[in-house]
Design a protein around this motif. Sequence first.
Motif, short mmCIF file in Angstrom:
data_model
loop_
_atom_site.label_atom_id
_atom_site.label_comp_id
_atom_site.label_asym_id
_atom_site.label_seq_id
_atom_site.Cartn_x
_atom_site.Cartn_y
_atom_site.Cartn_z
N UNK A 41 33.26 96.23 -22.32
CA UNK A 41 33.06 96.91 -21.36
C UNK A 41 33.49 95.64 -20.63
N UNK A 42 33.55 95.73 -18.70
CA UNK A 42 34.38 95.30 -17.98
C UNK A 42 33.13 93.31 -17.89
N UNK A 73 41.91 92.39 -16.29
CA UNK A 73 42.16 93.32 -15.47
C UNK A 73 42.19 92.77 -14.06
N UNK A 108 45.09 97.62 -11.93
CA UNK A 108 46.63 97.30 -12.91
C UNK A 108 45.86 97.84 -14.49
N UNK A 164 34.38 105.55 -14.37
CA UNK A 164 36.03 105.05 -14.94
C UNK A 164 36.34 105.96 -16.24
N UNK A 196 39.05 104.89 -18.88
CA UNK A 196 39.47 104.35 -19.22
C UNK A 196 41.02 104.57 -20.67
N UNK A 201 45.73 101.28 -21.23
CA UNK A 201 46.37 101.29 -19.43
C UNK A 201 44.80 100.56 -18.80
N UNK A 202 44.76 100.96 -17.78
CA UNK A 202 43.29 100.59 -17.05
C UNK A 202 42.60 101.67 -16.50
N UNK A 203 41.40 101.08 -16.07
CA UNK A 203 40.44 102.38 -15.78
C UNK A 203 40.99 102.69 -14.60
N UNK A 232 39.94 105.21 -11.62
CA UNK A 232 38.40 105.98 -11.53
C UNK A 232 37.95 107.67 -10.92
N UNK A 246 38.25 105.74 -23.15
CA UNK A 246 36.72 105.13 -23.64
C UNK A 246 36.36 105.42 -21.83
N UNK A 259 33.52 104.30 -18.75
CA UNK A 259 33.08 103.62 -18.11
C UNK A 259 31.96 103.64 -16.96
N UNK A 261 29.85 96.52 -15.21
CA UNK A 261 30.20 97.99 -17.09
C UNK A 261 29.36 98.03 -17.08
N UNK A 277 29.01 99.39 -21.85
CA UNK A 277 29.92 98.75 -22.40
C UNK A 277 31.11 100.41 -22.49
#
Lengths: 114, 114
Positions: free
Chosen positions: A43-44, A90, A105, B35, B37, B41-43, B45, B88, B90, B105, B107
């Motif tokens: 994850x983040x 990110x 982003x 989120x 993902x 790409x970025x997550x 919302x 993914x 999140x 966040x 995993x």
Amino acid sequence: AQSVTQLDSQVPVFEEAPVELRCNYSSSVSVYLFWYVQYPNQGLQLLLKYLSGSTLVKGINGFEAEFNKSQTSFHLRKPSVHISDTAEYFCAVIFNFGNEKLTFGTGTRLTIIP
Amino acid sequence: DAGVTQSPTHLIKTRGQQVTLRCSPKSGHDTVSWYQQALGQGPQFIFQYYEEEERQRGNFPDRFSGHQFPNYSSELNVNALLLGDSALYLCASSLEAAGGTEAFFGQGTRLTVV
């Protein structure tokens, strides 16, 4: 429209060299700014954040970022990278205070070359 | 202190099926956000839950729905799965009283639709 731009999709850097990952956002009002790191299959994790105050923010793992309001930027820097810094980074923004939605982003993949 | 936990970690579903993903927030947190993902790409919302109510929603169709329970845990449901839902997922938790400026966040759950 409110957006977050990470122009560099991939950044290769030699070990122990400095690195800068760029982030720009579009907004005419105050924002909250964040950098997250994502290791493979994880994850983040929050690296650092800017809410207010000093424009130079220090985070974990030796990273720092500088908020530049006039250029609407929040670039991430590290003076000397290690192999363990290989990950996806990110940039994220909260555009509306009281609204906890993060806008991310597209990410920058940092690859450390031994 | 357990952080944000998500289950399952991986899931394979067939087009048209329905799926439920689960999230337990970090201890003491009362707000849960989801989120999506996509690869590379970025997550993005999806929505946020606070006090068992959907407080805000991103640009996702009604096939995506959720729930928050009294113990603050949350579920994300996706109906009529499409190949494009492969991603993914999140979960992030935060504390409303802190203005949600530090989201933790999990995993993630890797959903593959075939």
